[in-house]
Scaffold this motif. Sequence first.
Motif, PDB file in Angstrom:
ATOM      1  N   ARG A 182       0.833  -1.192   0.000  1.00 37.97           N
ATOM      2  CA  ARG A 182       0.000   0.000   0.000  1.00 37.97           C
ATOM      3  C   ARG A 182       0.878   1.257   0.000  1.00 37.97           C
ATOM      4  NH1 ARG A 182      -5.039  -0.459  -1.257  1.00 37.97           N
ATOM      5  NH2 ARG A 182      -5.855   0.965   0.325  1.00 37.97           N
ATOM      6  N   LEU A 183       0.290   2.344  -0.429  1.00 39.61           N
ATOM      7  CA  LEU A 183       0.925   3.657  -0.284  1.00 39.61           C
ATOM      8  C   LEU A 183       0.530   4.204   1.093  1.00 39.61           C
ATOM      9  CD1 LEU A 183       2.460   6.049  -1.754  1.00 39.61           C
ATOM     10  CD2 LEU A 183       0.173   6.957  -2.216  1.00 39.61           C
ATOM     11  N   VAL A 184       1.524   4.582   1.885  1.00 36.91           N
ATOM     12  CA  VAL A 184       1.243   5.100   3.231  1.00 36.91           C
ATOM     13  C   VAL A 184       1.869   6.489   3.379  1.00 36.91           C
ATOM     14  CG1 VAL A 184       1.576   4.747   5.710  1.00 36.91           C
ATOM     15  CG2 VAL A 184       1.115   2.789   4.215  1.00 36.91           C
ATOM     16  N   ILE A 185       1.053   7.421   3.822  1.00 34.01           N
ATOM     17  CA  ILE A 185       1.511   8.806   4.010  1.00 34.01           C
ATOM     18  C   ILE A 185       1.371   9.142   5.489  1.00 34.01           C
ATOM     19  CG2 ILE A 185       1.171  11.211   3.313  1.00 34.01           C
ATOM     20  CD1 ILE A 185      -0.303  10.084   0.809  1.00 34.01           C
ATOM     21  N   ILE A 217      -5.440   5.250   8.761  1.00 32.40           N
ATOM     22  CA  ILE A 217      -5.075   4.057   9.528  1.00 32.40           C
ATOM     23  C   ILE A 217      -4.077   4.454  10.615  1.00 32.40           C
ATOM     24  CG2 ILE A 217      -5.397   2.516   7.537  1.00 32.40           C
ATOM     25  CD1 ILE A 217      -2.254   2.419   7.405  1.00 32.40           C
ATOM     26  N   PRO A 218      -3.875   3.620  11.622  1.00 26.85           N
ATOM     27  CA  PRO A 218      -2.771   3.877  12.569  1.00 26.85           C
ATOM     28  C   PRO A 218      -1.435   3.774  11.842  1.00 26.85           C
ATOM     29  CG  PRO A 218      -4.281   2.173  13.396  1.00 26.85           C
ATOM     30  CD  PRO A 218      -4.635   2.408  11.965  1.00 26.85           C
ATOM     31  N   VAL A 219      -0.470   4.584  12.213  1.00 28.80           N
ATOM     32  CA  VAL A 219       0.847   4.506  11.573  1.00 28.80           C
ATOM     33  C   VAL A 219       1.413   3.100  11.797  1.00 28.80           C
ATOM     34  CG1 VAL A 219       3.222   5.372  11.570  1.00 28.80           C
ATOM     35  CG2 VAL A 219       1.319   6.957  11.904  1.00 28.80           C
ATOM     36  N   PRO A 220       1.730   2.358  10.719  1.00 31.50           N
ATOM     37  CA  PRO A 220       2.263   0.996  10.889  1.00 31.50           C
ATOM     38  C   PRO A 220       3.594   1.010  11.647  1.00 31.50           C
ATOM     39  CG  PRO A 220       1.580   1.382   8.615  1.00 31.50           C
ATOM     40  CD  PRO A 220       1.549   2.711   9.302  1.00 31.50           C
ATOM     41  N   SER A 253       6.033  -0.756  11.222  1.00 31.55           N
ATOM     42  CA  SER A 253       7.191  -0.928  10.336  1.00 31.55           C
ATOM     43  C   SER A 253       7.721   0.419   9.845  1.00 31.55           C
ATOM     44  CB  SER A 253       6.788  -1.786   9.129  1.00 31.55           C
ATOM     45  OG  SER A 253       5.747  -1.143   8.409  1.00 31.55           O
ATOM     46  N   ILE A 254       6.905   1.456   9.900  1.00 31.99           N
ATOM     47  CA  ILE A 254       7.340   2.798   9.485  1.00 31.99           C
ATOM     48  C   ILE A 254       7.916   3.542  10.679  1.00 31.99           C
ATOM     49  CG2 ILE A 254       6.574   5.045   8.653  1.00 31.99           C
ATOM     50  CD1 ILE A 254       4.522   3.645   6.946  1.00 31.99           C
ATOM     51  N   ARG A 255       7.166   3.519  11.761  1.00 33.32           N
ATOM     52  CA  ARG A 255       7.607   4.268  12.938  1.00 33.32           C
ATOM     53  C   ARG A 255       6.886   3.716  14.163  1.00 33.32           C
ATOM     54  NH1 ARG A 255       5.605   9.771  12.327  1.00 33.32           N
ATOM     55  NH2 ARG A 255       3.824   9.022  13.528  1.00 33.32           N
ATOM     56  N   ALA A 256       7.644   3.338  15.137  1.00 35.07           N
ATOM     57  CA  ALA A 256       7.029   2.899  16.388  1.00 35.07           C
ATOM     58  C   ALA A 256       6.425   4.113  17.078  1.00 35.07           C
ATOM     59  CB  ALA A 256       8.084   2.255  17.284  1.00 35.07           C
ATOM     60  N   GLY A 257       5.274   3.905  17.682  1.00 36.57           N
ATOM     61  CA  GLY A 257       4.677   5.026  18.398  1.00 36.57           C
ATOM     62  C   GLY A 257       3.207   5.144  18.136  1.00 36.57           C
ATOM     63  N   CYS A 258       2.786   6.272  17.618  1.00 40.13           N
ATOM     64  CA  CYS A 258       1.362   6.507  17.465  1.00 40.13           C
ATOM     65  C   CYS A 258       1.140   7.478  16.320  1.00 40.13           C
ATOM     66  CB  CYS A 258       0.781   7.072  18.759  1.00 40.13           C
ATOM     67  SG  CYS A 258       1.651   8.539  19.326  1.00 40.13           S
ATOM     68  N   GLY A 259      -0.115   7.806  16.096  1.00 39.52           N
ATOM     69  CA  GLY A 259      -0.433   8.767  15.056  1.00 39.52           C
ATOM     70  C   GLY A 259      -1.245   8.172  13.929  1.00 39.52           C
ATOM     71  N   GLY A 295     -14.944   9.837  20.765  1.00 42.37           N
ATOM     72  CA  GLY A 295     -13.718   9.300  21.343  1.00 42.37           C
ATOM     73  C   GLY A 295     -12.719  10.423  21.562  1.00 42.37           C
ATOM     74  N   ASN A 296     -11.453  10.048  21.710  1.00 43.77           N
ATOM     75  CA  ASN A 296     -10.407  11.039  21.982  1.00 43.77           C
ATOM     76  C   ASN A 296      -9.630  11.309  20.706  1.00 43.77           C
ATOM     77  OD1 ASN A 296      -8.319  12.609  22.948  1.00 43.77           O
ATOM     78  ND2 ASN A 296      -8.079  11.419  24.822  1.00 43.77           N
ATOM     79  N   SER A 297      -9.671  12.530  20.267  1.00 42.20           N
ATOM     80  CA  SER A 297      -9.011  12.914  19.017  1.00 42.20           C
ATOM     81  C   SER A 297      -7.519  12.592  19.042  1.00 42.20           C
ATOM     82  CB  SER A 297      -9.197  14.409  18.780  1.00 42.20           C
ATOM     83  OG  SER A 297      -8.412  14.823  17.690  1.00 42.20           O
ATOM     84  N   GLY A 298      -7.077  11.882  18.024  1.00 47.64           N
ATOM     85  CA  GLY A 298      -5.648  11.616  17.888  1.00 47.64           C
ATOM     86  C   GLY A 298      -5.139  10.496  18.771  1.00 47.64           C
ATOM     87  N   ARG A 299      -6.032   9.871  19.550  1.00 45.51           N
ATOM     88  CA  ARG A 299      -5.606   8.781  20.435  1.00 45.51           C
ATOM     89  C   ARG A 299      -6.288   7.500  19.969  1.00 45.51           C
ATOM     90  NH1 ARG A 299      -4.228  14.038  21.592  1.00 45.51           N
ATOM     91  NH2 ARG A 299      -3.170  14.200  23.599  1.00 45.51           N
ATOM     92  N   GLY A 300      -5.968   7.102  18.778  1.00 47.20           N
ATOM     93  CA  GLY A 300      -6.590   5.914  18.214  1.00 47.20           C
ATOM     94  C   GLY A 300      -7.135   6.251  16.841  1.00 47.20           C
ATOM     95  N   VAL A 301      -7.418   5.199  16.059  1.00 43.38           N
ATOM     96  CA  VAL A 301      -7.879   5.415  14.690  1.00 43.38           C
ATOM     97  C   VAL A 301      -9.182   4.663  14.465  1.00 43.38           C
ATOM     98  CG1 VAL A 301      -7.095   5.539  12.278  1.00 43.38           C
ATOM     99  CG2 VAL A 301      -5.426   5.556  14.102  1.00 43.38           C
TER     100      VAL A 301
END
Lengths: 78, 379
Positions: free
Chosen positions: A7-10, A35-38, A40-46, B29-35
């Motif tokens: 997939r293309l992920v931005i 989607i949640p940041v995978p 494999s790209i970056r550990a963490g969140c976003g 929900g909470n913005s930016g804390r989950g998708v």
Amino acid sequence: MIKKTMRLVITFYTTTEAMAMERACRDAGADGRLIPVPGSIRAGCGLAWCAAPQSEEALSRLMREQGIACEQMLRCLV
Amino acid sequence: MIYLDNAATTMRKPEAVTQAVVQALSSMGNSGRGVHGAALDASRVIYETRVRLARLFHAPDPARVVFTANATQSLNIAIKGTIGPGDHVITTALEHNSVLRPLYELQAQGARLTILPADSLGRIDYADMEAAVRPDTRAIVCTHGSNLTGNMIDLHRVGAIARAHGLLLIADASQTAGVMDVDVQAMNIGILCFTGHKGLLGPQGTGGMVVAPGVQVRPLLTGGSGVMSYSRTHPQQMPTALEAGTLNGHGIAGLGAAVQFILNTGTQAIRDHERALMRAFYEGARAIEGVRIYGDFEAQERCAIVSINVRDYDSAEVADALQAQYGVAVRPGAHCAPLMHEALGTAAQGAVRFSFSYYNTMDDVHAALAALRELAAEE
């Protein structure tokens, strides 16, 4: 089992940029979804925008037109 | 109750505001804390509110609309995040304590402060502002409208002074946002600070700032951001840089509905209605013997505020009588604007403030005037 496809992920620096991307794509009828940041790209969140690899050119153009900055744009298995 | 304390908070809100808050309370929900859907819904509502506020204030980039809890928080972030020891700042006697107290704190740390005086009608002289600029001047911090007199400061003129001297203009739009036209670009406003619960007709606990491109603000708070969890430092990108912690999503949902109501209705229509009420009250009050009115009523633009005193009565007694005997809700005493009271000579007596909103009617004005006539009548 989670099935993965290329997939293309931005990724973005802020949630606000991700929301701007979603709004722009919705208004333009462009491909993809958030989607949640995978890991494999970056550990963490976003949030990240995930679309078909062939959408890269169209999405890049849309982002330029709308002034939306991204952190990374790459292809990976999602 | 006849509610005429709208400069403190607008009690009545558009129905859409209530609906938006109720819906958010049960689904957000909470913005930016989950998708997941609930978190994304929160992010969508918050982002859409940024877009609406950017449109209302003519801001070029929704990402530079920052949410806070209120105007006081916005002003603290703006003032403490841009002004340091050794900087000179110009402000005015019209200011609320939410401007003055942060500035006094900075003054104690080495910042230099010039406070422009107000005359007996509560007006500043713009020539004083221009003359106060020095080589070390960093910023002008001023209100758009006095919460005590309703007098306005012409931000186009102040913005021109700031532009001419390369100064940062921090504007407090607590009393004007949602009613008066605010154009951050035309007015050269570096940081606009606003509250959501007054003229913007949103819930309490909402407020924000509009930060011009290129203006850097040091955050007061750092912490959760929803992005870059493993970074030891808080993200510098706007608006995340100034929004550490969970946002008031439920309140912002209401604010978004309120701003949409204002965009649909038009600030001109809101302003015209409030102005008609304020003028009618002013004309009626000035004809009552023993009533003294404060502020400049010759100016073309002013907030829908009329502050008065009755004879030598304590303002608290007058407000209490209005409430207890007539059901008219107003605010007495000092109004967190100590320098303005000193300029008007009302530091001891305080002032009785009548303030009008889009939801007041001419019947409210007539009832308040009738009550005032009885209270002011001598035995």
